[in-house]
Design an enzyme around this catalytic site. Structure first.
Site, PDB file in Angstrom:
ATOM      1  N   GLU A   1       0.829  -1.214   0.000  1.00 30.41           N
ATOM      2  CA  GLU A   1       0.000   0.000   0.000  1.00 30.41           C
ATOM      3  C   GLU A   1       0.861   1.260   0.000  1.00 30.41           C
ATOM      4  OE1 GLU A   1      -4.136  -1.608   1.888  1.00 30.41           O
ATOM      5  OE2 GLU A   1      -2.734  -0.712   3.306  1.00 30.41           O
TER       6      GLU A   1
ATOM      7  N   GLU B   1      -5.845  -8.125  -1.226  1.00 28.51           N
ATOM      8  CA  GLU B   1      -6.528  -7.958   0.063  1.00 28.51           C
ATOM      9  C   GLU B   1      -7.983  -7.643  -0.221  1.00 28.51           C
ATOM     10  OE1 GLU B   1      -4.851  -5.302   2.984  1.00 28.51           O
ATOM     11  OE2 GLU B   1      -2.785  -5.777   2.407  1.00 28.51           O
TER      12      GLU B   1
END
Length: 462
Positions: free
Chosen positions: A174, A359
């Protein structure tokens, strides 16, 4: 039609959220090790050093360090063909800038990887996932260019060590979270925008150089980026709302633009110029970014957002708006399965490279019944709806999707709140928010459901 042959099904974890054993076998201290627990109403705190009597969730987590064989066997029982996990940088280089790696740390990941391969599970390794060595603070962490060299020494070590066994890599987890949570993303000690943008530049440069290095060491290596999936709809068709939404998405997507296209987009250059922020570009950097574009783009998807003319662009998660058409989890995250299809199309149209959802999941309070079962129909429903939308993106829209790994396939510590009670997994771990419990593992109803999903290659969802 449906999902293509060889589609990667599995789950994802992060070392700092599951391993525990925070100071065993030569491991050094990282940025997660000094983050306290929080909850839905209280932010996690960062302490300058380990304080006696303070609870740090990463220190024990779910003790995957000592339970990894049991856990991977459970993943295999579900039928995983892919397991996304991270290497804890400070297990390999305890201070980040050590002259030689820690052999005990390398051996631990030897065992993890071999255990996966034993069950024919493809390892997908995140190289840096929210665990920057505190030893690098002497260089101001990612604000200092020395950290780029330290990261590349770490990358070279693991690329060579696991050559032939691991061929799927992600550089930074991320990476766009550098803009919203710079300590979490890179132990950045200064929070002003100039410092954060310099740290982001160094991570982007390090990622590009790591991609080139991975390809040189093993041409069969595939290296992806990992985007923290922030996707926003305009609040209305008012042009002011549409333009502010565009600006919001620019703040996030420039990270993808650099890693997928190999250069800073014009809109970001203008933004930095307007703010008087100068990046520390050295000779050869622009060429390195061009040569280090990623092979695929992976991202997380949990929710969608709404932004508009009242959005201040200071907090990526707080846009000032809620979507009245969507329900929310107890942690205030919207549930928008159609947003997954939208996001897949947006990214594929923009970059035309393979995508992977690494995810996706629903944090909820789960109850362990007296007979040691956990009934989680809400999780099954959430995942089912998202998988159906992913299939539409493949079948109806022609998006090239490589695979799907749910987040927290086994319950682990929440990165956002430090809680255990915010549970995502198919496997219940008997640990509470204070780190108390038996650490026993129990299969939830969703465990058996996902087992059928994988066995049918996504055809059996009910």
């Amino acid at each position: 039609m449906g999902f293509p042959e060889g589609f990667l099904w599995g789950g994802a974890t992060a070392a700092n959220q599951c391993e525990g054993a925070w100071n065993e076998d030569g491991k050094g201290i990282n940025s997660s090790d000094v983050m306290t627990a929080g909850d839905v109403n209280k932010k996690r705190e960062i302490t300058e050093e380990i304080k006696e009597g303070t609870y740090y969730p990463s220190h024990n987590a779910i003790d995957h360090y000592h339970h990894y064989k049991e856990d991977i066997a459970l993943f295999a029982e579900m039928g995983f063909t892919c397991y996304r996990f991270s290497i804890n940088w400070t297990r390999v280089f305890p201070n980040g800038d050590d002259a030689a790696p820690n052999e005990a740390g390398l051996q631990f990941y030897d065992r993890i990887i071999d255990e996966c391969l034993k069950y024919k599970i493809t390892p997908l390794i995140t190289i840096s996932h929210y665990e920057t060595p505190l030893g690098l603070l002497k260089y101001d962490s990612w604000i200092g260019r020395t950290t780029v060299d330290c990261f590349l020494r770490y990358c070279e070590t693991i690329f060579k060590r696991y050559k032939g066994k691991v061929r799927h890599w992600l550089t930074f987890n991320e990476i766009n979270c550098m803009s919203s949570t710079p300590w979490t993303a890179g132990a950045v000690p200064k929070q002003d925008e100039a410092s954060v943008m310099i740290a982001a530049y160094h991570q982007l440069l390090a990622s590009a150089k790591a991609v080139k290095l991975a390809h040189e060491i093993d041409p069969e290596n595939k290296v992806g980026m990992m985007y923290g999936g922030l996707f926003s709809y305009p609040y209305s068709c008012d042009p002011d709302d549409v333009i502010r939404n565009m600006e919001y998405m620019h703040e996030q997507l420039f990270y993808c633009d650099v890693q997928c296209r190999g250069y800073y987009p014009a809109y970001k250059k203008k933004d930095l110029e307007k703010k008087g922020i100068s990046l520390p570009i050295c000779e050869g950097d622009e060429e390195a970014l061009k040569k280090g574009t990623v092979d695929f783009l992976s991202y997380s998807y949990y929710f969608s957002l709404v932004s508009g003319k009242n959005t201040e662009l200071k907090d990526a998660f707080d846009t000032g708006y809620r979507n009245p058409y969507l329900k929310e989890t107890p942690w205030g995250w919207s549930m928008d399965e159609q947003g997954l299809r939208y996001s897949l199309n947006l990214l594929y149209d923009r970059y035309q490279i393979p995508l992977m959802i690494v995810e996706n999941g629903m944090g909820m309070y789960d109850k362990l019944e007296e007979d040691k079962t956990v009934h989680d129909p809400y999780r099954i429903d959430y995942l089912k709806r998202h998988i159906k939308e992913m299939e539409k993106a493949i079948d109806l829209d022609g998006v090239d999707v490589m695979g799907y790994t749910t987040w927290g396939c086994i319950d682990l510590v929440s990165a956002g709140t430090g809680q255990m009670e915010k549970r995502y997994g198919f496997i219940y771990v008997d640990v509470d928010d204070q780190g108390n419990g038996s650490f026993e593992r129990y299969r939830k109803d969703s465990f058996y459901w996902y087992q059928k999903v994988i066995a049918s290659n996504g055809k059996e969802l009910d």
